[in-house]
Design a protein around this motif. Structure first.
Motif, PDB file in Angstrom:
ATOM      1  N   ASP A 260      -2.645 -18.707  20.566  1.00 40.86           N
ATOM      2  CA  ASP A 260      -1.995 -18.755  21.868  1.00 40.86           C
ATOM      3  C   ASP A 260      -0.583 -18.177  21.826  1.00 40.86           C
ATOM      4  N   GLN A 261      -0.191 -17.585  20.687  1.00 39.81           N
ATOM      5  CA  GLN A 261       1.145 -17.042  20.515  1.00 39.81           C
ATOM      6  C   GLN A 261       1.273 -15.652  21.164  1.00 39.81           C
ATOM      7  N   PRO A 262       2.517 -15.210  21.454  1.00 38.44           N
ATOM      8  CA  PRO A 262       2.694 -13.911  22.106  1.00 38.44           C
ATOM      9  C   PRO A 262       2.258 -12.717  21.277  1.00 38.44           C
ATOM     10  N   GLY A 263       2.298 -12.855  19.931  1.00 43.87           N
ATOM     11  CA  GLY A 263       1.994 -11.687  19.124  1.00 43.87           C
ATOM     12  C   GLY A 263       1.521 -12.042  17.733  1.00 43.87           C
ATOM     13  N   VAL A 264       1.347 -10.992  16.937  1.00 37.13           N
ATOM     14  CA  VAL A 264       0.918 -11.152  15.553  1.00 37.13           C
ATOM     15  C   VAL A 264       1.653 -10.121  14.702  1.00 37.13           C
ATOM     16  N   GLN A 265       2.242 -10.580  13.616  1.00 37.57           N
ATOM     17  CA  GLN A 265       2.854  -9.683  12.646  1.00 37.57           C
ATOM     18  C   GLN A 265       1.766  -9.236  11.678  1.00 37.57           C
ATOM     19  N   VAL A 266       1.546  -7.941  11.603  1.00 37.65           N
ATOM     20  CA  VAL A 266       0.591  -7.369  10.654  1.00 37.65           C
ATOM     21  C   VAL A 266       1.388  -6.820   9.483  1.00 37.65           C
ATOM     22  N   TYR A 267       1.074  -7.317   8.287  1.00 38.67           N
ATOM     23  CA  TYR A 267       1.798  -6.883   7.091  1.00 38.67           C
ATOM     24  C   TYR A 267       0.787  -6.510   6.013  1.00 38.67           C
ATOM     25  N   THR A 268       0.864  -5.269   5.548  1.00 45.99           N
ATOM     26  CA  THR A 268      -0.136  -4.746   4.621  1.00 45.99           C
ATOM     27  C   THR A 268       0.245  -4.907   3.150  1.00 45.99           C
ATOM     28  N   GLY A 269       1.156  -5.811   2.857  1.00 45.29           N
ATOM     29  CA  GLY A 269       1.381  -6.237   1.471  1.00 45.29           C
ATOM     30  C   GLY A 269       2.008  -5.202   0.566  1.00 45.29           C
ATOM     31  N   ALA A 270       3.002  -4.474   1.073  1.00 47.89           N
ATOM     32  CA  ALA A 270       3.629  -3.427   0.256  1.00 47.89           C
ATOM     33  C   ALA A 270       4.398  -3.988  -0.932  1.00 47.89           C
ATOM     34  N   HIS A 271       4.837  -5.241  -0.857  1.00 52.54           N
ATOM     35  CA  HIS A 271       5.744  -5.771  -1.882  1.00 52.54           C
ATOM     36  C   HIS A 271       5.034  -6.188  -3.166  1.00 52.54           C
ATOM     37  N   PHE A 272       3.730  -6.390  -3.139  1.00 53.74           N
ATOM     38  CA  PHE A 272       3.036  -6.858  -4.341  1.00 53.74           C
ATOM     39  C   PHE A 272       3.187  -5.816  -5.453  1.00 53.74           C
ATOM     40  N   ASP A 273       3.748  -6.248  -6.590  1.00 49.64           N
ATOM     41  CA  ASP A 273       4.076  -5.298  -7.662  1.00 49.64           C
ATOM     42  C   ASP A 273       3.518  -5.714  -9.016  1.00 49.64           C
ATOM     43  N   GLY A 274       2.580  -6.643  -9.025  1.00 50.32           N
ATOM     44  CA  GLY A 274       1.958  -7.054 -10.273  1.00 50.32           C
ATOM     45  C   GLY A 274       2.642  -8.206 -10.977  1.00 50.32           C
ATOM     46  N   THR A 275       3.753  -8.701 -10.430  1.00 49.17           N
ATOM     47  CA  THR A 275       4.465  -9.790 -11.098  1.00 49.17           C
ATOM     48  C   THR A 275       3.868 -11.156 -10.783  1.00 49.17           C
ATOM     49  N   GLN A 276       3.042 -11.236  -9.746  1.00 46.97           N
ATOM     50  CA  GLN A 276       2.367 -12.490  -9.426  1.00 46.97           C
ATOM     51  C   GLN A 276       0.911 -12.400  -9.858  1.00 46.97           C
ATOM     52  N   THR A 277       0.363 -13.531 -10.289  1.00 46.31           N
ATOM     53  CA  THR A 277      -1.010 -13.573 -10.793  1.00 46.31           C
ATOM     54  C   THR A 277      -1.885 -14.348  -9.824  1.00 46.31           C
ATOM     55  N   GLY A 278      -3.001 -13.743  -9.444  1.00 48.31           N
ATOM     56  CA  GLY A 278      -3.930 -14.389  -8.537  1.00 48.31           C
ATOM     57  C   GLY A 278      -4.810 -15.397  -9.242  1.00 48.31           C
ATOM     58  N   LEU A 279      -5.648 -16.073  -8.472  1.00 48.81           N
ATOM     59  CA  LEU A 279      -6.521 -17.099  -9.019  1.00 48.81           C
ATOM     60  C   LEU A 279      -7.582 -16.529  -9.952  1.00 48.81           C
ATOM     61  N   ASP A 280      -7.859 -15.232  -9.826  1.00 49.72           N
ATOM     62  CA  ASP A 280      -8.835 -14.604 -10.725  1.00 49.72           C
ATOM     63  C   ASP A 280      -8.197 -14.147 -12.032  1.00 49.72           C
ATOM     64  N   GLY A 281      -6.883 -14.433 -12.201  1.00 50.63           N
ATOM     65  CA  GLY A 281      -6.198 -14.049 -13.427  1.00 50.63           C
ATOM     66  C   GLY A 281      -5.670 -12.633 -13.431  1.00 50.63           C
ATOM     67  N   ARG A 282      -5.902 -11.903 -12.354  1.00 52.25           N
ATOM     68  CA  ARG A 282      -5.448 -10.511 -12.287  1.00 52.25           C
ATOM     69  C   ARG A 282      -4.141 -10.415 -11.505  1.00 52.25           C
ATOM     70  N   PRO A 283      -3.269  -9.459 -11.860  1.00 52.00           N
ATOM     71  CA  PRO A 283      -2.017  -9.302 -11.109  1.00 52.00           C
ATOM     72  C   PRO A 283      -2.284  -8.839  -9.684  1.00 52.00           C
ATOM     73  N   LEU A 284      -1.432  -9.279  -8.772  1.00 51.81           N
ATOM     74  CA  LEU A 284      -1.498  -8.849  -7.384  1.00 51.81           C
ATOM     75  C   LEU A 284      -0.669  -7.585  -7.226  1.00 51.81           C
ATOM     76  N   THR A 285      -1.322  -6.518  -6.822  1.00 48.99           N
ATOM     77  CA  THR A 285      -0.665  -5.217  -6.692  1.00 48.99           C
ATOM     78  C   THR A 285      -0.640  -4.794  -5.228  1.00 48.99           C
ATOM     79  N   GLU A 286       0.025  -3.681  -4.968  1.00 46.80           N
ATOM     80  CA  GLU A 286       0.261  -3.222  -3.596  1.00 46.80           C
ATOM     81  C   GLU A 286      -1.007  -3.265  -2.756  1.00 46.80           C
ATOM     82  N   ARG A 287      -0.889  -3.849  -1.584  1.00 46.18           N
ATOM     83  CA  ARG A 287      -1.961  -4.013  -0.604  1.00 46.18           C
ATOM     84  C   ARG A 287      -3.112  -4.875  -1.150  1.00 46.18           C
TER      85      ARG A 287
END
Length: 328
Positions: A260-287
């Protein structure tokens, strides 16, 4: 700080794992003809959410998105907010709601309510604010209900920062996105809105018909270059509870975001640079995922002609977002 609590909500064919840290959604597992699939990004270490989770899966506040120069004026009184990106206030400031360990107020097999009290002056914002977020799961859907009250005039713009990736893989490049919005907010180089509400027609931001993300991001456009992809607020057509976005993976698995909000921010994940690790054990990379953040306008306090985000004593902030999931 103690290790965040892990909460599990279930419905037929769906499981949602929450953390008290950031009131975050860490897993959303749907079970279809190919077996269980986790369709949101989560971090391997639950404790990292309150240290530097990068908003992954968290409830964001007090003010989702950006406030120019950390300067806020409410009823003529100026407040200086903490700043944390290019001299601006992003997602509530240096210590936003995503870094807090929320209190579990109520839980059942298919719902949970978490709460938070933000004192007067928290990150510079006026007023003591009490906030709740309730998650409800049902077959094929997750409903998120936000509520808040204040004891002094303030601004509030809560949103959810889940990153979706509906199929296994490294990116969402081959996902198709539809956003029923005729306009979006143009950005300055520091990602704060310029004030221009720009028509999507003739631009890469025209997602009124389903568009493969790889194709949209490959186009030559100054706004894409500024944000390293899409990181823009779309003004969703219509009013009231309605579809804000539809994401479809190559497998046919789909997500619809209603709000019911006026809008939606769409963000395609440009900042992911491999420094964070996902639940599958793999680094999170761009997009690695795409955020679809239903919300009020960013920097609305500096644009009185935009929908107001002011909350006053005696008023109840209440807004609902729903994720609907299925497969073609």
């Amino acid at each position: 700080m103690a290790t965040p609590r892990i909460l599990d909500l279930t419905a037929d064919g769906l499981r949602l794992e929450l953390l008290t840290a950031g009131a975050a959604a860490r897993r959303l597992v749907v079970d279809d003809e190919d077996g269980p699939a986790d369709v949101v990004l989560g971090l391997a270490d639950p404790a990292s959410y309150v240290v530097d989770g990068g908003y992954v899966g968290a409830v964001v506040g007090r003010y989702g998105n950006r406030i120019d120069a950390g300067r806020l004026v409410v009823d003529g009184a100026e407040h200086r907010l903490t700043t944390n990106q290019f001299g601006n206030t992003l997602h509530g400031g240096a210590d936003g709601f995503d870094r807090r360990d929320w209190e579990l107020l109520d839980q059942g097999p298919s719902h949970a309510t978490l709460g938070l009290t933000s004192p007067d002056g928290d990150q510079g914002f006026p007023g003591t604010l009490t906030v709740t977020v309730t998650y409800r799961v049902a077959p094929g859907s997750v409903t998120i209900e936000y509520g808040a009250e204040t004891d002094a005039p303030t601004v509030l713009n809560l949103t959810h920062h889940a990153y979706f990736r509906l199929d296994a893989g490294a990116t969402v490049d081959e996902h198709t996105l539809e956003v029923p919005a005729s306009s979006f907010l143009a950005l300055r180089p520091d990602l704060v809105p310029t004030g221009e509400v720009r028509a999507v027609a003739g631009t890469p931001f025209d997602l009124r018909t389903p568009t493969v993300l790889r194709d949209a991001l490959a186009r030559d456009d100054e706004q894409l270059r500024i944000a390293g992809g899409i990181d823009h607020h779309y003004v969703v057509d219509g009013a009231g509870m309605r579809m804000a976005a539809r994401l479809v993976a190559p497998s046919g698995r789909w997500l619809e975001v209603h709000s019911d909000q006026p809008g939606v921010q769409v963000y395609t994940g440009a900042h992911f640079d491999g420094t964070q690790t996902g639940l599958d054990g793999r680094p999170l990379t761009e997009r690695a995922g795409i955020a679809l953040e239903t919300q009020g306008y960013p920097d609305a306090p500096h644009h009185p002609d935009w929908p107001s985000t002011v909350l006053r004593p005696g008023e109840r902030y209440a807004t609902t977002t729903q994720w609907r999931l299925g497969r073609d």
